[in-house]
Each structure stands twice: as C-alpha cells, then as structure tokens.
Motif scaffolding. Structure first.
Motif, PDB file in Angstrom:
ATOM      1  N   PHE A 164       0.860  -1.178   0.000  1.00 21.92           N
ATOM      2  CA  PHE A 164       0.000   0.000   0.000  1.00 21.92           C
ATOM      3  C   PHE A 164       0.899   1.232   0.000  1.00 21.92           C
ATOM      4  O   PHE A 164       1.697   1.421   0.923  1.00 21.92           O
ATOM      5  CB  PHE A 164      -0.902   0.010   1.234  1.00 21.92           C
ATOM      6  CG  PHE A 164      -1.771  -1.222   1.377  1.00 21.92           C
ATOM      7  CD1 PHE A 164      -2.891  -1.381   0.584  1.00 21.92           C
ATOM      8  CD2 PHE A 164      -1.457  -2.212   2.302  1.00 21.92           C
ATOM      9  CE1 PHE A 164      -3.700  -2.499   0.711  1.00 21.92           C
ATOM     10  CE2 PHE A 164      -2.252  -3.330   2.439  1.00 21.92           C
ATOM     11  CZ  PHE A 164      -3.377  -3.487   1.636  1.00 21.92           C
ATOM     12  N   GLU A 165       0.765   2.091  -1.012  1.00 20.32           N
ATOM     13  CA  GLU A 165       1.653   3.246  -1.132  1.00 20.32           C
ATOM     14  C   GLU A 165       0.889   4.496  -1.554  1.00 20.32           C
ATOM     15  O   GLU A 165      -0.050   4.422  -2.347  1.00 20.32           O
ATOM     16  CB  GLU A 165       2.756   2.958  -2.162  1.00 20.32           C
ATOM     17  CG  GLU A 165       3.693   1.829  -1.768  1.00 20.32           C
ATOM     18  CD  GLU A 165       4.881   1.704  -2.701  1.00 20.32           C
ATOM     19  OE1 GLU A 165       4.993   2.531  -3.624  1.00 20.32           O
ATOM     20  OE2 GLU A 165       5.704   0.797  -2.491  1.00 20.32           O
ATOM     21  N   ARG A 166       1.299   5.616  -0.985  1.00 18.61           N
ATOM     22  CA  ARG A 166       0.767   6.935  -1.351  1.00 18.61           C
ATOM     23  C   ARG A 166      -0.760   6.945  -1.234  1.00 18.61           C
ATOM     24  O   ARG A 166      -1.486   7.132  -2.211  1.00 18.61           O
ATOM     25  CB  ARG A 166       1.221   7.342  -2.754  1.00 18.61           C
ATOM     26  CG  ARG A 166       2.734   7.452  -2.881  1.00 18.61           C
ATOM     27  CD  ARG A 166       3.173   7.867  -4.266  1.00 18.61           C
ATOM     28  NE  ARG A 166       2.735   6.919  -5.290  1.00 18.61           N
ATOM     29  CZ  ARG A 166       3.354   5.762  -5.558  1.00 18.61           C
ATOM     30  NH1 ARG A 166       4.430   5.403  -4.864  1.00 18.61           N
ATOM     31  NH2 ARG A 166       2.904   4.970  -6.508  1.00 18.61           N
ATOM     32  N   ILE A 167      -1.196   6.772  -0.004  1.00 15.60           N
ATOM     33  CA  ILE A 167      -2.633   6.722   0.278  1.00 15.60           C
ATOM     34  C   ILE A 167      -2.965   7.778   1.324  1.00 15.60           C
ATOM     35  O   ILE A 167      -2.264   7.930   2.326  1.00 15.60           O
ATOM     36  CB  ILE A 167      -3.044   5.322   0.776  1.00 15.60           C
ATOM     37  CG1 ILE A 167      -2.830   4.297  -0.343  1.00 15.60           C
ATOM     38  CG2 ILE A 167      -4.500   5.310   1.236  1.00 15.60           C
ATOM     39  CD1 ILE A 167      -3.038   2.867   0.082  1.00 15.60           C
ATOM     40  N   ARG A 168      -4.040   8.509   1.061  1.00 16.92           N
ATOM     41  CA  ARG A 168      -4.528   9.525   2.001  1.00 16.92           C
ATOM     42  C   ARG A 168      -5.845   9.059   2.599  1.00 16.92           C
ATOM     43  O   ARG A 168      -6.769   8.675   1.879  1.00 16.92           O
ATOM     44  CB  ARG A 168      -4.710  10.866   1.288  1.00 16.92           C
ATOM     45  CG  ARG A 168      -5.217  12.001   2.181  1.00 16.92           C
ATOM     46  CD  ARG A 168      -5.001  13.344   1.507  1.00 16.92           C
ATOM     47  NE  ARG A 168      -5.663  13.411   0.210  1.00 16.92           N
ATOM     48  CZ  ARG A 168      -6.867  13.962   0.018  1.00 16.92           C
ATOM     49  NH1 ARG A 168      -7.539  14.490   1.037  1.00 16.92           N
ATOM     50  NH2 ARG A 168      -7.386  14.018  -1.190  1.00 16.92           N
ATOM     51  N   ILE A 169      -5.928   9.086   3.922  1.00 18.12           N
ATOM     52  CA  ILE A 169      -7.123   8.667   4.643  1.00 18.12           C
ATOM     53  C   ILE A 169      -7.628   9.854   5.449  1.00 18.12           C
ATOM     54  O   ILE A 169      -6.870  10.458   6.208  1.00 18.12           O
ATOM     55  CB  ILE A 169      -6.821   7.471   5.569  1.00 18.12           C
ATOM     56  CG1 ILE A 169      -6.459   6.239   4.738  1.00 18.12           C
ATOM     57  CG2 ILE A 169      -8.004   7.176   6.488  1.00 18.12           C
ATOM     58  CD1 ILE A 169      -5.956   5.062   5.559  1.00 18.12           C
ATOM     59  N   GLU A 170      -8.895  10.165   5.284  1.00 21.55           N
ATOM     60  CA  GLU A 170      -9.502  11.266   6.032  1.00 21.55           C
ATOM     61  C   GLU A 170     -10.752  10.758   6.735  1.00 21.55           C
ATOM     62  O   GLU A 170     -11.817  10.641   6.139  1.00 21.55           O
ATOM     63  CB  GLU A 170      -9.843  12.431   5.095  1.00 21.55           C
ATOM     64  CG  GLU A 170      -8.625  13.114   4.504  1.00 21.55           C
ATOM     65  CD  GLU A 170      -8.976  14.374   3.727  1.00 21.55           C
ATOM     66  OE1 GLU A 170     -10.177  14.699   3.641  1.00 21.55           O
ATOM     67  OE2 GLU A 170      -8.050  15.007   3.187  1.00 21.55           O
ATOM     68  N   GLY A 171     -10.600  10.444   8.001  1.00 20.10           N
ATOM     69  CA  GLY A 171     -11.741  10.067   8.824  1.00 20.10           C
ATOM     70  C   GLY A 171     -12.043   8.585   8.797  1.00 20.10           C
ATOM     71  O   GLY A 171     -12.194   7.982   7.746  1.00 20.10           O
ATOM     72  N   SER A 172     -12.092   7.997   9.990  1.00 26.12           N
ATOM     73  CA  SER A 172     -12.621   6.645  10.183  1.00 26.12           C
ATOM     74  C   SER A 172     -12.888   6.504  11.677  1.00 26.12           C
ATOM     75  O   SER A 172     -12.046   6.866  12.498  1.00 26.12           O
ATOM     76  CB  SER A 172     -11.644   5.565   9.707  1.00 26.12           C
ATOM     77  OG  SER A 172     -10.479   5.543  10.497  1.00 26.12           O
ATOM     78  N   ASP A 173     -14.057   5.974  12.008  1.00 21.67           N
ATOM     79  CA  ASP A 173     -14.449   5.911  13.410  1.00 21.67           C
ATOM     80  C   ASP A 173     -13.996   4.625  14.083  1.00 21.67           C
ATOM     81  O   ASP A 173     -14.296   4.396  15.250  1.00 21.67           O
ATOM     82  CB  ASP A 173     -15.963   6.069  13.543  1.00 21.67           C
ATOM     83  CG  ASP A 173     -16.348   6.713  14.860  1.00 21.67           C
ATOM     84  OD1 ASP A 173     -15.563   7.528  15.374  1.00 21.67           O
ATOM     85  OD2 ASP A 173     -17.429   6.379  15.398  1.00 21.67           O
ATOM     86  N   LYS A 174     -13.298   3.779  13.320  1.00 16.46           N
ATOM     87  CA  LYS A 174     -12.642   2.617  13.910  1.00 16.46           C
ATOM     88  C   LYS A 174     -11.147   2.725  13.602  1.00 16.46           C
ATOM     89  O   LYS A 174     -10.450   3.484  14.235  1.00 16.46           O
ATOM     90  CB  LYS A 174     -13.257   1.312  13.397  1.00 16.46           C
ATOM     91  CG  LYS A 174     -14.656   1.042  13.957  1.00 16.46           C
ATOM     92  CD  LYS A 174     -15.232  -0.272  13.456  1.00 16.46           C
ATOM     93  CE  LYS A 174     -16.649  -0.491  13.975  1.00 16.46           C
ATOM     94  NZ  LYS A 174     -17.271  -1.720  13.400  1.00 16.46           N
ATOM     95  N   SER A 175     -10.668   1.989  12.607  1.00 13.15           N
ATOM     96  CA  SER A 175      -9.241   1.982  12.298  1.00 13.15           C
ATOM     97  C   SER A 175      -8.934   2.716  11.004  1.00 13.15           C
ATOM     98  O   SER A 175      -9.683   2.604  10.029  1.00 13.15           O
ATOM     99  CB  SER A 175      -8.731   0.541  12.165  1.00 13.15           C
ATOM    100  OG  SER A 175      -8.925  -0.176  13.368  1.00 13.15           O
ATOM    101  N   GLY A 176      -7.808   3.435  10.992  1.00 12.90           N
ATOM    102  CA  GLY A 176      -7.294   3.965   9.740  1.00 12.90           C
ATOM    103  C   GLY A 176      -6.644   2.854   8.942  1.00 12.90           C
ATOM    104  O   GLY A 176      -7.042   2.533   7.826  1.00 12.90           O
ATOM    105  N   LEU A 177      -5.616   2.231   9.542  1.00 15.27           N
ATOM    106  CA  LEU A 177      -4.979   1.037   8.995  1.00 15.27           C
ATOM    107  C   LEU A 177      -5.272  -0.095   9.965  1.00 15.27           C
ATOM    108  O   LEU A 177      -4.616  -0.244  10.992  1.00 15.27           O
ATOM    109  CB  LEU A 177      -3.466   1.240   8.843  1.00 15.27           C
ATOM    110  CG  LEU A 177      -3.017   2.439   7.997  1.00 15.27           C
ATOM    111  CD1 LEU A 177      -1.495   2.535   7.983  1.00 15.27           C
ATOM    112  CD2 LEU A 177      -3.565   2.341   6.579  1.00 15.27           C
ATOM    113  N   GLY A 178      -6.280  -0.890   9.657  1.00 18.72           N
ATOM    114  CA  GLY A 178      -6.711  -1.965  10.539  1.00 18.72           C
ATOM    115  C   GLY A 178      -6.288  -3.320  10.012  1.00 18.72           C
ATOM    116  O   GLY A 178      -6.325  -3.567   8.805  1.00 18.72           O
TER     117      GLY A 178
END
Length: 523
Positions: free
Chosen positions: A306-320
């Motif tokens: 997994f490369e160059r990924i933007r995550i905005e908001g998660s109510d459990k895990s970002g990287l789970g």
C-alpha cells in the motif's frame, strides 16, 4: 427492432468474430493472456486491457434512457449479444440519459459494460431484483457476504469482464443496507469466481446499499480511477478471497469499511488472498475502517503493498489488521500514508472468533512494515495497538520507520495493568482504554521503531508506550512527548530484550524507562 438496426447488429457481430480471430491464437489463448496480465499486474501499476473491438449500443436493443422505462431487458439483450459474438463493449450513451434498472442484470464473459459520461444506470425500488440464493455455509459470515444474486449486477464464473466509463452506476436509494427481503437488492456489483476484471476508468458507484462492489473468489483484478460514494450507505469495496489485484487512483468514500480485504467461507472453502498493490488513492470511512484486513479472515493473506494513500476520517481503524478466524497475515507493507481524524490510526489484533469452516485454529500476523506514515487520532481511548495471542499466535516482526503520530491525549494517570479484551470482537473498542497514550503492545515479538515519534494534542498522564509480555521491543531515535503527570515515558512489563537507543522526549531530555520483570538487551 428496425431492419437497419438488425443489419447493424449483424455487422457488429461479424466484426467481433474477426476481432477475436485477430487477437486470439487458439482456443486457450484467452486464458494465456489473462495469466500473463496477472503477472504484469504484480509488477506494474494499473495495466490496461484493450476494449473489445465490437460495440453494442443499448439503444439499438431498445433502451430508452428516459429515467422511467425499465431498461434492464434491453441492456441484457445487448450483453447477451456481445457475449454470443465472442466479446464486445456494451455502451450506455451519455447526454444526460438515465437508464432505469429495475431487475438484476446478469453479466457475461468477454463483455465490457461502458457507462459514458453523462449517463447513469440507476437502481429502482421496484422489488424485482433476483432473490438471494441458498447458501449452506451462511452461518460463517454475515448475510450480505453469504448471498450474491440479490444485486443490481451479478456474475459468477466469468472471465475477461469490465465496468468502465466516466458515467455513474447509482443505487439511487433502492438498495438495502441491512438484510433485504425477497426482490430487494443490497449490492451494486456482485461477482464470484471471476478471472480477469477491470473496474474503473473514471466510473462512479454511488449509494451501494450494503456494498457498492463485492468480489469473492476472483483473480486478476485491475482498477484505475474508480470512485465510490457510499457515505450514506455502508461498505465501499470488499475484496474477498481474491488474488492478483492492482488498484490505482481510487477515491472511496464509505460509511462502513471503505476498502476491505477479507476472506470468508461463503464459497464453502478456505481460499487464498494476496499479490495486491494499492497506490495513489483516497479513502474515508464514516463509522468504521478505512483500509482494513478483516474482520472475515479464514484464508491466509500474503504479499500486499500500500503506497501513497490519504485517509480522512474513520471511526474505527485507519490502517486496521485483524486475524479473527484463523488466517495467517504476512508480508504486508505500508508506505507514504497520511491519516487525519482516525479513531485508531494503527490497529493489529489476533482474536479467536474462529468463524470459518474446517475447525480453524487461531491465526497470526507477521512481517509487517510501516514507512513514512503520519496520522492524527480522534479519541484518547483507542491508542495504536498491537495485540497478539499466546503460543504461535503472537504478533511478530513489525517495523515502524518514520511513523509520526499525534493522538488526542487528555487522559489522567491510570493503572498500567493489562486492559480488558473481548477476544471474539475485532473492533478497537473490544480492548479497554489502553494504559499507554501512544502505543500499547501485548504478546508481540521483534517490534522495532526507527526515527519515529508520538505526541498528544492534550496533556496525558499515561506513558507514551506500554509493552506487555513481549520480546525484542526496540526503539532507535524515537521521540515521545512527556505528560506532566506520567510515571514514565516507556514501560516494559515482562518484556525480554527491550532496547532504547538515541531517543528523547520532545524537549530533548532522556526518556524515562519503567520496567517490571523485564530485561534490557541492546547488544
């Protein structure tokens, strides 16, 4: 159909036959091409298959695109014609056209469904979709995972198929987020046991019910520039029991899981997963997980990048990452990831739910790396966590390099005893408030932090890190913010061979180490 349209259809079929003869050499060449492209997908980003030469315009088969006529029968005729001709592109022209889909569309092999810019294939609440098929293994996973026929578009045992175009496939409020009644659908695209799938090229899936896209038991999946908007519904894309996957340029907004890799028992077997590449993508999950392994985890997972990924908001895990049903997860690598507003930035857990056939044991997690990861958390309770089980089910060989986390903080001083844990629950909340504000590590071996940092937004009375019942926990050039009332910066409990080198607090002071029943080894 008019005589001119009949001649057009015959000409298209003839051209398709010629195109097939020109491209394929022998009856097995299609399979050879798929295998070759699967190998290429493992090495290069988003290889593109050429569109089939023949085009089948759905309007030539009776589609109106007027937003009220049920166009499913006409689109199905075009799909059948393309398949019978040896392959082709079924085109939904744009120009502001809305093609109502009141029944399940049955996809066929060697067919590309192209939704042009300005065209929408829209779901309809007519309760005329295919009923869910019986599944003798439905006790091993949730209802939505166990049934595939009740979808806007369904296909099984297909090869060389695609969903492309710059248009929209929209559930339009007709798809169910819970367990559907007969005639109701809960998915946009539902595919099982497929070989050679392309999904994207500017396509948007919207309001997908339980799943915008669900693929199970497939191989050779390529996706470039796919948009999913299910922020008011549930899951974005579930990739289940699937190998050889390349995803680039995805933009997935979901309410439940945005992009989830799972392995269930819905097909009656424990199946492999792996050789996956995901890059240059955006993910958001309202209630749940942005980029997730699990919770369905029967078969093993290996070789993920997994490369160059933007995550905005998660109510459990970002990287789970959880192994709940016996799977072994290994060789997974995250690089250049940014996260904001995630409740638990990084979560690894091994549980013993064992919801899988053939009497599964307890799984494992090993050989995982995180490189150049920056994140801000949104709750003080769900500190980044590595939680293994005993015996062969401990977490092993995890490396964090240049991982900088800012967590909310705001807790007072609390006991550093092991928090409560529900071993059959994968959610971050299944573990009680962690005694370390930055990292909590339990039953993990050979975990290394290099050039990494953890800070809080509000003063916190807990240590930055607590490691319990672990071995080989090492910190090199690690920086931790010090709480004004915290008893120590790093706490090691029954941890053999910990090491802290060239590390400091944010003010430059030496990190305070507390240890109980632990031993230091920086040799």
């Amino acid at each position: 159909m008019s005589r001119s349209r009949t001649r057009t259809g015959a000409l298209a079929a003839g051209l398709a036959a010629l195109a097939v003869l020109a491209v394929f050499d022998g009856p097995s060449a299609g399979a050879v091409r798929v295998r070759a492209e699967a190998a290429t997908a493992a090495r290069a980003p988003a290889p593109q298959r050429p569109l089939p030469a023949a085009e089948f315009n759905v309007r030539d088969y009776g589609a109106k695109g007027d937003g009220s006529t049920n166009d499913t029968p006409a689109i199905q005729r075009a799909v059948n014609a393309a398949n019978s001709a040896g392959g082709g592109t079924v085109r939904l022209p744009g120009g502001g056209s809305t093609y109502e889909s009141k029944n399940t569309l049955h996809m066929k092999s060697d067919v590309t469904l192209q939704v042009d810019k300005g065209a929408t294939l829209s779901g309809n609440g007519a309760d005329d979709y295919d009923p869910p098929e019986p599944n003798e293994w439905d006790d091993y996973q949730d209802y939505g995972h166990s049934h595939f026929h009740n979808a806007m578009i369904h296909g099984d045992r297909l090869s060389n198929i695609a969903f492309v175009g710059e248009g929209v496939i929209d559930g339009d409020g007709a798809l169910i987020t819970g367990n559907p009644e007969s005639g109701e659908a809960d998915k946009i695209i539902s595919l099982t046991r497929c070989k050679g799938l392309r999904l994207g090229d500017g396509l948007t899936l919207r309001e997908g019910g339980h799943f915008a896209a669900l693929v199970n038991g497939c191989d050779d999946v390529v996706s470039d520039r796919l948009t999913i908007d299910t922020a008011m519904d549930r899951d974005g894309w579930n990739v289940i029991n699937t190998t050889d996957v390349t995803v680039t340029g995805a933009h997935l907004d979901a309410n439940d899981d945005a992009l989830a890799f799972k392995s269930d028992y819905a097909l009656g077997a424990k199946l492999p997963n792996g050789r996956v590449r995901v890059s240059d993508s955006y993910l958001s999950a309202g209630c749940c997980n942005a980029l997730m392994f699990g919770s369905e985890t029967c078969g093993d997972f290996t070789d993920y990048r997994f490369e160059r990924i933007r995550i905005e908001g998660s109510d459990k895990s970002g990287l789970g990452m959880v192994s709940m049903d016996g799977s072994r997860i290994s060789d997974v690598h995250y690089k250049d990831i940014t996260m904001t507003g995630v409740r638990s930035p990084i979560m690894q857990k091994i549980g013993n739910r064992k919801r899988c056939g053939n009497n599964p044991g307890v799984g494992s997690i090993s050989d995982i790396t995180y490189t150049n990861v920056k994140a801000t958390g949104s709750t003080p309770s769900f500190s980044p966590t590595l939680w293994g089980e005993s015996g062969q089910s401990r977490i092993k060989d995890v490396t964090f390099t240049n991982v900088d986390l800012t967590v909310p903080g705001g807790n007072g001083t609390m006991s550093t005893d092991v928090p409560s844990n529900k071993s059959t629950d994968y959610n971050p909340k299944s573990i009680g408030t962690r005694p370390g504000y930055g990292w909590y590590i339990r039953r993990a071996d050979d975990v290394t932090f290099i050039d990494s940092e953890v800070r809080f937004a509000s003063d916190d009375g807990r240590p930055a890190v607590v490691a319990n019942d672990s071995t080989g926990i090492r910190f090199s050039t690690f920086t931790a913010q010090r709480g004004s009332a915290s008893p120590a910066d790093l706490v090691f409990q029954q941890t053999r061979g910990y090491c802290v080198r060239d590390s400091a607090n944010t003010g430059g002071g030496v990190l305070r180490v507390g240890q109980s029943g632990s031993s230091e080894d920086c040799g």
